[in-house]
Design a protein around this motif. Sequence first.
Motif, PDB file in Angstrom:
ATOM      1  N   SER A  51       1.096  -1.694  -0.390  1.00  0.00           N
ATOM      2  CA  SER A  51      -0.128   0.227  -0.082  1.00  0.00           C
ATOM      3  C   SER A  51       1.160   0.860  -0.010  1.00  0.00           C
ATOM      4  O   SER A  51       0.251   2.248  -0.160  1.00  0.00           O
ATOM      5  CB  SER A  51      -1.133  -0.224   1.698  1.00  0.00           C
ATOM      6  OG  SER A  51      -0.104  -0.109   2.803  1.00  0.00           O
ATOM      7  N   ASN A  52       2.103   1.366  -0.135  1.00  0.00           N
ATOM      8  CA  ASN A  52       3.278   2.376   0.090  1.00  0.00           C
ATOM      9  C   ASN A  52       3.864   2.858  -1.302  1.00  0.00           C
ATOM     10  O   ASN A  52       4.724   3.718  -0.348  1.00  0.00           O
ATOM     11  CB  ASN A  52       4.063   2.066   1.496  1.00  0.00           C
ATOM     12  CG  ASN A  52       4.764   0.864   1.161  1.00  0.00           C
ATOM     13  OD1 ASN A  52       4.716   0.399   0.004  1.00  0.00           O
ATOM     14  ND2 ASN A  52       6.101   0.954   1.665  1.00  0.00           N
ATOM     15  N   GLY A 104       9.034   1.178  -1.619  1.00  0.00           N
ATOM     16  CA  GLY A 104       7.992   2.000  -1.033  1.00  0.00           C
ATOM     17  C   GLY A 104       8.114   2.988  -0.212  1.00  0.00           C
ATOM     18  O   GLY A 104       9.351   2.679   0.568  1.00  0.00           O
ATOM     19  N   LEU A 105       7.621   4.060   0.134  1.00  0.00           N
ATOM     20  CA  LEU A 105       7.652   4.915   1.751  1.00  0.00           C
ATOM     21  C   LEU A 105       7.492   3.654   2.995  1.00  0.00           C
ATOM     22  O   LEU A 105       7.427   2.942   3.361  1.00  0.00           O
ATOM     23  CB  LEU A 105       6.713   5.315   1.545  1.00  0.00           C
ATOM     24  CG  LEU A 105       6.497   6.750   0.309  1.00  0.00           C
ATOM     25  CD1 LEU A 105       5.751   7.235   0.437  1.00  0.00           C
ATOM     26  CD2 LEU A 105       7.784   7.480   0.325  1.00  0.00           C
ATOM     27  N   THR A 162      -2.664   4.733  -3.887  1.00  0.00           N
ATOM     28  CA  THR A 162      -2.386   3.654  -2.520  1.00  0.00           C
ATOM     29  C   THR A 162      -2.043   3.908  -1.109  1.00  0.00           C
ATOM     30  O   THR A 162      -2.891   2.503  -0.592  1.00  0.00           O
ATOM     31  CB  THR A 162      -1.736   3.161  -3.377  1.00  0.00           C
ATOM     32  OG1 THR A 162       0.077   3.899  -2.919  1.00  0.00           O
ATOM     33  CG2 THR A 162      -1.478   2.374  -4.646  1.00  0.00           C
ATOM     34  N   MET A 163      -1.834   4.585  -0.923  1.00  0.00           N
ATOM     35  CA  MET A 163      -1.792   4.404   0.972  1.00  0.00           C
ATOM     36  C   MET A 163      -3.080   4.747   1.171  1.00  0.00           C
ATOM     37  O   MET A 163      -3.443   4.692   1.801  1.00  0.00           O
ATOM     38  CB  MET A 163      -0.437   5.526   1.513  1.00  0.00           C
ATOM     39  CG  MET A 163       0.595   6.169   1.073  1.00  0.00           C
ATOM     40  SD  MET A 163       1.959   6.664   1.674  1.00  0.00           S
ATOM     41  CE  MET A 163       1.054   8.124   0.641  1.00  0.00           C
ATOM     42  N   GLU A 208      -4.859   0.616   1.455  1.00  0.00           N
ATOM     43  CA  GLU A 208      -4.527   0.867   3.571  1.00  0.00           C
ATOM     44  C   GLU A 208      -5.114  -0.814   3.739  1.00  0.00           C
ATOM     45  O   GLU A 208      -3.384  -1.382   4.345  1.00  0.00           O
ATOM     46  CB  GLU A 208      -5.122   1.800   4.076  1.00  0.00           C
ATOM     47  CG  GLU A 208      -4.705   1.933   5.329  1.00  0.00           C
ATOM     48  CD  GLU A 208      -5.455   2.880   6.470  1.00  0.00           C
ATOM     49  OE1 GLU A 208      -4.678   3.295   7.956  1.00  0.00           O
ATOM     50  OE2 GLU A 208      -6.589   3.583   6.708  1.00  0.00           O
ATOM     51  N   GLU A 240       4.189   6.474   5.714  1.00  0.00           N
ATOM     52  CA  GLU A 240       3.050   6.455   5.552  1.00  0.00           C
ATOM     53  C   GLU A 240       1.771   6.728   6.372  1.00  0.00           C
ATOM     54  O   GLU A 240       0.803   6.719   6.043  1.00  0.00           O
ATOM     55  CB  GLU A 240       3.041   4.474   5.379  1.00  0.00           C
ATOM     56  CG  GLU A 240       1.535   3.909   4.766  1.00  0.00           C
ATOM     57  CD  GLU A 240       0.779   2.960   4.672  1.00  0.00           C
ATOM     58  OE1 GLU A 240       0.120   2.404   3.393  1.00  0.00           O
ATOM     59  OE2 GLU A 240       1.855   1.852   4.658  1.00  0.00           O
ATOM     60  N   ARG A 241       2.236   6.431   7.754  1.00  0.00           N
ATOM     61  CA  ARG A 241       1.092   6.288   8.622  1.00  0.00           C
ATOM     62  C   ARG A 241       1.098   8.058   8.902  1.00  0.00           C
ATOM     63  O   ARG A 241      -0.086   8.758   9.198  1.00  0.00           O
ATOM     64  CB  ARG A 241       1.800   6.371   9.924  1.00  0.00           C
ATOM     65  CG  ARG A 241       0.911   6.598  11.289  1.00  0.00           C
ATOM     66  CD  ARG A 241       1.725   6.154  13.081  1.00  0.00           C
ATOM     67  NE  ARG A 241       2.954   6.470  12.850  1.00  0.00           N
ATOM     68  CZ  ARG A 241       3.720   5.291  12.921  1.00  0.00           C
ATOM     69  NH1 ARG A 241       3.416   3.745  12.570  1.00  0.00           N
ATOM     70  NH2 ARG A 241       4.911   5.333  13.788  1.00  0.00           N
ATOM     71  N   PRO A 298       6.818   3.194   6.864  1.00  0.00           N
ATOM     72  CA  PRO A 298       5.951   2.902   7.836  1.00  0.00           C
ATOM     73  C   PRO A 298       6.067   4.040   8.082  1.00  0.00           C
ATOM     74  O   PRO A 298       4.243   4.604   8.378  1.00  0.00           O
ATOM     75  CB  PRO A 298       6.167   1.241   8.571  1.00  0.00           C
ATOM     76  CG  PRO A 298       7.958   1.153   8.580  1.00  0.00           C
ATOM     77  CD  PRO A 298       8.315   1.205   7.353  1.00  0.00           C
TER      78      PRO A 298
END
Length: 220
Positions: free
Chosen positions: A114-115, A197-198, A120-121, A125, A203-204, A200
């Motif tokens: 998802s990242n 990807g980014l 997508t984030m 999620e 992303e949060r 966590p």
Amino acid sequence: MASAETIRKELQHTGKYMMQYDLAWGNAGNISARTEGDRYVVTASGTFLGELEESDLIECDLSGNIYGAEGRKPSKETPMHRAIYESRPEIGAVLHASPFYTTLIACSDLELPSNMFVETMYYLERIERVPYYHPGSDALGEGVREKAKLANVLLLENHGVVVYDTTIREARMALQTLEVASRMLITSMSAKVGIQGLGPEMEREFLEKAGYKPRRDWSL
């Protein structure tokens, strides 16, 4: 909530949109939207999403009653739609289809991250998998019900995907984001291009502070 007439027109537009952007094919797929209270409209069995007529949208309720169908039958996947509306009162639309790349993911053991990027984030999620059950079966409906509160995207193994959200537009955007992300993942693997990807924390932070969209409430 929009009028029943507006909702029907949105579903007709969505059917065309799904065919135009390769989110559905042939007579595969079925879509629905809540109208009022415990009622919703769903595509009839055997319909072609790209050419939906008014008579192709059948009104049902959560008790299983059918209204004004004039001999037509609602999609055999109606148990799946009904399970989502019963489990998630805030949901306004359900889209079921078998887009090519997403279905490849559903037929594999690949996990879709998802990242990868902003959409997508937000839209992806949370993704859950539902084990294979025969299409249209009560078992599939119950399999969907079991996962309906955990995510807004359910990969149906060896079958396709069901996406749902508060509005038809949001569900449509989520479905297209899912297919683009699936295509990116499979293409990158084929080309041996690693996706970075980014993390966590980033992303949060995006989900909680970026203001792109209000974060979904998963405490429901």
